[in-house]
Scaffold this motif. Sequence first.
Motif, mmCIF file in Angstrom:
data_model
loop_
_atom_site.group_PDB
_atom_site.id
_atom_site.type_symbol
_atom_site.label_atom_id
_atom_site.label_comp_id
_atom_site.label_asym_id
_atom_site.label_seq_id
_atom_site.Cartn_x
_atom_site.Cartn_y
_atom_site.Cartn_z
ATOM 1 N N VAL A 245 0.840 -1.197 0.000
ATOM 2 C CA VAL A 245 0.000 0.000 0.000
ATOM 3 C C VAL A 245 0.874 1.247 0.000
ATOM 4 C CG1 VAL A 245 -1.577 1.361 1.442
ATOM 5 C CG2 VAL A 245 -2.025 -1.066 1.052
ATOM 6 N N GLU A 246 1.876 1.237 0.847
ATOM 7 C CA GLU A 246 2.738 2.414 0.995
ATOM 8 C C GLU A 246 3.534 2.705 -0.277
ATOM 9 O OE1 GLU A 246 4.889 1.184 4.417
ATOM 10 O OE2 GLU A 246 3.116 1.260 5.721
ATOM 11 N N PRO A 322 -5.708 2.765 1.569
ATOM 12 C CA PRO A 322 -5.227 2.209 2.849
ATOM 13 C C PRO A 322 -6.288 1.523 3.689
ATOM 14 C CG PRO A 322 -5.563 4.570 3.068
ATOM 15 C CD PRO A 322 -5.882 4.221 1.641
ATOM 16 N N GLY A 361 -5.078 -3.667 3.783
ATOM 17 C CA GLY A 361 -5.019 -2.246 4.096
ATOM 18 C C GLY A 361 -4.232 -1.964 5.365
ATOM 19 N N ALA A 362 -4.096 -0.666 5.656
ATOM 20 C CA ALA A 362 -3.297 -0.236 6.797
ATOM 21 C C ALA A 362 -4.140 0.090 8.022
ATOM 22 C CB ALA A 362 -2.455 0.977 6.417
ATOM 23 N N SER A 422 -4.463 10.364 6.884
ATOM 24 C CA SER A 422 -4.231 9.238 5.985
ATOM 25 C C SER A 422 -3.176 9.571 4.940
ATOM 26 C CB SER A 422 -5.551 8.839 5.305
ATOM 27 O OG SER A 422 -5.344 7.795 4.377
ATOM 28 N N LEU A 426 0.545 7.914 4.280
ATOM 29 C CA LEU A 426 0.925 7.327 3.002
ATOM 30 C C LEU A 426 2.194 7.976 2.440
ATOM 31 C CD1 LEU A 426 -2.583 6.958 1.300
ATOM 32 C CD2 LEU A 426 -1.150 5.132 2.242
ATOM 33 N N PRO A 429 5.307 6.847 5.744
ATOM 34 C CA PRO A 429 4.969 5.753 6.674
ATOM 35 C C PRO A 429 6.066 5.443 7.684
ATOM 36 C CG PRO A 429 5.458 4.900 4.490
ATOM 37 C CD PRO A 429 5.383 6.381 4.358
ATOM 38 N N PRO A 434 -0.562 5.317 10.834
ATOM 39 C CA PRO A 434 -1.922 5.133 10.328
ATOM 40 C C PRO A 434 -2.967 5.187 11.443
ATOM 41 C CG PRO A 434 -0.823 3.018 10.444
ATOM 42 C CD PRO A 434 0.201 4.042 10.833
#
Length: 1002
Positions: A245-246, A322, A361-362, A422, A426, A429, A434
């Motif tokens: 995701v990152e 995320p 997701g985060a 958020s 992103l 990170p 998060p």
Amino acid sequence: MTDLRWTQFMEFAALFTKTVDLDAEEYKYKLALAERLRKTREIYLNRDPVWFEVLRRDISSSNLMNQYFMMRLVDLGRSTPGDLRKVIDLLWDGEPDIRRIDDFTARLRPHNPEQFSVGGVVGFASILLLARDPYTYPPYRARAVKKFLKLVGWEDRGANGDPARRYELLLQSLDELIRLAPEYGIKLRDRLDAQGLMWTVLNVDPTDEWSSTESAAFRAWRGDKVTAEDVTEPGNSGASKAPEVESTARLLLSAGLRGEPSPMDGSTPTWTSEAAADLASRIANPDVGTGSLMSKLERQLATASRETVLLAAELLYLQVLPLSNVMAATKIARIEKVLSWVPGSAVELSAELRKGLEAPGAFNGGVGFNIQVADHLGWLTRFVEHVTEQPMSLINAALEDPWTFISLTQAVPRDWPTIRYSIDYLAWPSHLQPVVKKDHRIKIRNAFADIIGGPTGDSETDIAKDLHHIRQAQQGESSDFIEWYREPYLSEWQPSGEDAGQRAWLVRQNQGGIAMLDSWLLGEFVSTRAQHLGSPKPGSSYDQVQAAVNAGYQHIDYSERKARAQEYYRFLSQMKVDDFVLTAFESSLYLGVVTGEAEYVDDETSRLRRSVAWRKKPLENGDLPAPMPRLLEEQGSVVDLTDGLSVISAWYAEEEPGEVPPEEEPIAQPQIAVVPQLREATAELAAKLHVERDDVQEVIRLLQTRQQIVFYGPPGTGKTYLAGKIARFLAGEEHGDHVKTVQFHPSYAYEDFFEGYRPAKTEGDNVGFSLEPGPLRRIAAEASLDGNRDKPYFLIIDEMNRGNLAKIFGELYFLLEYRDQGINLQYNPQQTFVLPPNLFIIGTMNTSDRSIAMVDAAIRRRFAFVELHPQDGMISGMLERFLAANGKPSLRAELLNALNSEIEATNRDLMIGPSYFMKPHAESDQGLEEIWKYELMPLLEEQYFGRLNRDKVREKFGLAAMRRKAGMDVGPVDIVLEPGVGSAGAGDAPVGPRSESDETEA
């Protein structure tokens, strides 16, 4: 001669001592921990029962224990603290001796061999030794020690040996470090100092003060995995929450911030002032009709340029990327839908971008991220507009420094904190976390600030920096990401029972005779007057708010001051960002979402405010689904509507009544408690209970419609048994804990049944009083929890008519009749209580113990009364069915029928139920005789007291009399008399020879 590997270590260590404040980073917080542990050891040695919880807090506030090891240690300490004491005694009782670590390990590991690794146990032992002498016994961290010994060439000296040897080897290596330090200009005071330097060299990255050559050489020596992306992109971190995701987020953000072509098609620059302005004007256009978010967006973008539509796709991608509570298929479908609107050549989602959406997701965005997509898209568009107005020097600085980046996002007009947090995460990170709720960020920071020497400030940047440093300290040498929403961390910052979920509030707009609706809608806020409140801080306790009200509102009655305190406390401290807020005007309801913290302004009509994103289109205030009518009628200026959260969430999410956007993921909503549909009676249940299925089904129908019933009848009719079996059948075998039983008696009171004050031990071993819940309050609270509201719960009240019902139920009488309304409580007058509709009540009343004629009309009106009578209804014939099902003779049924027909002539309510004869020992002559002698005759003698003397009762209802009435022979078993009772006048048959027929039941 010193080994070359030691020389390399010392040279790099010397560079760190010039660029890192070791006292601030390592030394001081370990000494502070050692002091706390010293005090905890005193508590431990004094055998204070709180010792383990104090030790748990000490260790949890440090960075010295793996979180999974800690979780298992907490399980052991709370379940069997005595076993853990036997282990800790080895290091905390008597003189410290590291050789005891072997025994310490041998005793602790069997409790959980999988999680209690040898390295983890040695680390725990070192923490305990830290309390004895931190300068001599520094902390041990297995991975760090192993890596250190390998770097200096000592890995063959016992790094994987016995537990005590592992710790001893660390101490020896630290002594060697201290010996070598002066040669390299390093000042080390003790082993603790040396351990801090060792840890810094192993885990801290070079600063900008290092030359690029020194930095590269150091990373290569330490074995870091360095790539070009690590050097040029933000977000490099050891432990990552959601790496895929990152990385995809970085791809979009870096290209956009630098004005490069969109990764969506690889050729079109999208983060331009023109595209952002065009998108902003389009999504603000209300003249596209109603419908779902995606259908409206399609109409808004119908004539948009390629770059505008691609920008919309990018921003929606960043919004949903995320989220862990939205399925990958939903994420992909949403972005592909927007890409299908792009004019010109077709655009397909690349494999790399698709991979980001498919990855876990985060964080869980909850209801807010699902229903505020349009608001988030608006903020993201303003973010792009803001970015395009900044000099490239600032953009480059934001890409190189996380604190500059958050300054950039904080400057975006019309802030929306959740999506801002958020995007911050992103982009960076490695530094920004998060956690997208501001109050959670503050609570986490405050809970763990001690390990970094306390909070540095209360600005957004201060909190972000503190969270970063706390995570670094907590993570230690572990490669596991620190999960604040899991144990052992969660309970440290969010106390048990604290509601962390979204809530909903009604704020009445006509305050002090001033209509506020227009001001609220135009100014995008909600408020209370609070003109004499003073300025208690947001998050203040109820007592603090009450004190402020008492000081400022002395001119009003104390009861009104209590109401004001409740209003301001809810507005200041219980209301949170992302909560729903509702207000009523004439026949309409206006709905919004809280977007800001409470603040004071210079306006006497609305001094205490929170910013709100209002939905401009009102809802009709008529024919509302339950429980909204009840909630909207509750008293007060600020009313908790959380019981109606599912209804309100649906209102907020739907653009057009009845339309459900197919692209939206059905995220679990907080439930509204409803009357669950009870299952139908089965033939198996009826056979098990020895009653007719139709009779059981009739009882279930009564429960479904009335929710409160009473089984009443003579003794032995199985009232309690049937209540329990039917309740457990309806609750389901897997939910046996959904059925609770309580028994009333003459001394039972409201305080026992619902809630009341009980003696409780307080601090300093003093005794005070605390408000404790009773069985009704406990089961009502459990039935009202999210996840339980669609499941039936049952409270069985046994011997209901033995208690003073008016005294026991108190104001709850009202709720028994009006389940859709709430009432203020005797001991909690500021709180409204509702009996949840999924809670069913089954009472039992024994008509021979106390006639139900004495039960007042109020209870009769609130319960459906189901008679269980030996000769009528569902109980009639039960004994015959029981005997037939078990292949037994009918003697017991014939005797019972004979007895009850004799009783019926005098009092129907005194008849005997079949359960007396369904016991195993009723099968024998002796057992039957004992039942008659010790259970039935004393009961009948009491019931006929004053009408028949004891001998007449035995003559009329004795076993021999019943045998004759049933047409059976009478044998000696029927004339056994109690001592002192002769045959004359006893009413029993004379003693005679026992016949062979008397050897059997019939």
